[in-house]
Motif scaffolding. Sequence first.
Motif, PDB file in Angstrom:
ATOM      1  N   GLU A  53       7.174 -12.708   8.303  1.00 34.06           N
ATOM      2  CA  GLU A  53       7.660 -11.501   9.295  1.00 34.06           C
ATOM      3  C   GLU A  53       9.231 -12.052   9.451  1.00 34.06           C
ATOM      4  N   LYS A  79      12.940  -1.503  13.842  1.00 34.91           N
ATOM      5  CA  LYS A  79      12.165  -1.924  12.577  1.00 34.91           C
ATOM      6  C   LYS A  79      12.186  -3.432  12.525  1.00 34.91           C
ATOM      7  N   GLU A  83       9.845  -6.744  13.610  1.00 34.50           N
ATOM      8  CA  GLU A  83       9.332  -7.980  12.782  1.00 34.50           C
ATOM      9  C   GLU A  83       9.497  -9.190  13.550  1.00 34.50           C
ATOM     10  N   HIS A  86       6.695  -9.706  15.847  1.00 35.25           N
ATOM     11  CA  HIS A  86       5.565 -10.060  15.113  1.00 35.25           C
ATOM     12  C   HIS A  86       5.580 -11.627  14.967  1.00 35.25           C
ATOM     13  N   GLY A 133       9.186  -0.170   3.417  1.00 30.54           N
ATOM     14  CA  GLY A 133       8.231   0.630   4.495  1.00 30.54           C
ATOM     15  C   GLY A 133       6.986   1.254   4.026  1.00 30.54           C
ATOM     16  N   ASP A 137       5.076  -2.323   4.144  1.00 31.51           N
ATOM     17  CA  ASP A 137       4.190  -2.384   5.373  1.00 31.51           C
ATOM     18  C   ASP A 137       2.797  -1.568   5.165  1.00 31.51           C
ATOM     19  N   ALA A 140       0.782  -4.300   4.008  1.00 29.94           N
ATOM     20  CA  ALA A 140       0.675  -5.231   5.147  1.00 29.94           C
ATOM     21  C   ALA A 140      -0.431  -4.667   6.074  1.00 29.94           C
ATOM     22  N   CYS A 163      -0.303  -4.112  13.906  1.00 28.17           N
ATOM     23  CA  CYS A 163      -0.829  -2.869  13.376  1.00 28.17           C
ATOM     24  C   CYS A 163      -0.143  -1.473  13.753  1.00 28.17           C
ATOM     25  N   GLU A 166       3.399  -1.528  12.790  1.00 28.50           N
ATOM     26  CA  GLU A 166       3.488  -1.416  11.196  1.00 28.50           C
ATOM     27  C   GLU A 166       3.133  -0.131  10.825  1.00 28.50           C
ATOM     28  N   SER A 167       2.226   0.917  11.456  1.00 33.77           N
ATOM     29  CA  SER A 167       2.122   2.068  10.894  1.00 33.77           C
ATOM     30  C   SER A 167       3.317   2.986  11.395  1.00 33.77           C
ATOM     31  N   HIS A 169       6.232   1.698  11.049  1.00 35.03           N
ATOM     32  CA  HIS A 169       7.226   1.323   9.959  1.00 35.03           C
ATOM     33  C   HIS A 169       6.708   1.953   8.456  1.00 35.03           C
ATOM     34  N   GLN A 170       5.650   2.147   8.389  1.00 34.05           N
ATOM     35  CA  GLN A 170       5.090   2.808   7.168  1.00 34.05           C
ATOM     36  C   GLN A 170       5.472   4.139   6.993  1.00 34.05           C
TER      37      GLN A 170
END
Length: 324
Positions: A53, A79, A83, A86, A133, A137, A140, A163, A166-167, A169-170
């Motif tokens: 991270e 974002k 990290e 995290h 992303g 991500d 991840a 999580c 991260e969603s 981020h994606q």
Amino acid sequence: MADLTVHAAQDAGREEAFQARVDREERVEPKDWMPDGYRKTLVRQISQHAHSEVVGMLPEGNWVTRAPSLRRKAVLLAKIQDEAGHALYLYSAAETLGASRDEMVEALHDGRAKYSSIFNYPTLTWADIGAIGWLVDGAAIVNQVSLCRCSYGPYARAMERICKEESFHQRQGYEIMTVLAQGTAEQKKMAQEALNRWWQPALMMFGPHDSDSVHGSRNMAWKIKRKSNDHLRQQFIDMTVPQAEYLGLAIPDPDLKWNEERGSYDFGPIDWGEFERVLKGGGPVGRERIRARRKAWDDGAWVREAAMAHAEKRRARKMQAAAE
Ligand code: FAQ
């Protein structure tokens, strides 16, 4: 000698009881007894995850000053800050196992601890930020959703929050790719080239094939990992191919083909030689990542000292108030 035999029998009994507990899906908590190997492999995995991270902020940080608009810059900054958060949850989870933050960081800096291979690749264009992303991500999340059910409580709970972030981020990565893929021919080319660069490295994030995984089966039995490296990699591919189709981009794999019988995509060989090279230091990018981390750690020494002095002062004040 007799004592040793008694101890060995006690340990075997405890390990059996521990495994039975894990099999009953009971969460293991910091103060519970656990086998030494369980503790060690968790510290290894969680600390390497935390390092990933932290190091993972660097390729994206490269684009903060060059983001194409103020909105893009604000989103990217948020974002990157996520990290860092995290890493904080993960280092804290590892500390509950008796690992010290300074030792973990030292192991990263002197090369004893790994971080994800994916972060030893450079970010050459803005499209790479979209690809990170979307794919990094994305990979991840696939891995980490299964870690939310990890047998070790503090790690599983940290994963739940991670999580959710991260969603987001994606989705920001996929949105960047959507804009580029629907843009000018030059922008679409940029998006395709980023996909070409990041596809194989994203597949490597899941680790070696199950047959070559060192920790896989032991960690599955302990329910640290719930799904194997190959299972998660396949899940990621099956999820991502339709997303690439929607973007009108081509996955750079001539062997990629839907397999009706398996209900999954077949895919071509992964370049494990490259994976090994990247793990061994990653060439100039790897050296630069560690140099940047060491510098950040050294530059931040005064902040840590000030925070510790402040905490110490508060503690002394509280003790004095309690004594009065
Ligand atoms: N890179 O026996 P296995 C993120 C090592 S997400 C480097 O199969 P295991 C978010 C492995 O450590 C990325 N090393 O190991 C983000 C072991 O070496 P060791 C981080 C790798 O543990 C997005 C050896 O190979 N996510 O950062 C890699 O059962 C965007 C043998 O492997 C996690 O860490 C690799 N790709 O499975 C941030 C998830 N693969 O330790 C910023 C948690 C394998 O004996 C921007 N970790 N190795 O010296 C895991 O799920 C597992 O540890 C695996 C490896 C799946 C990574």
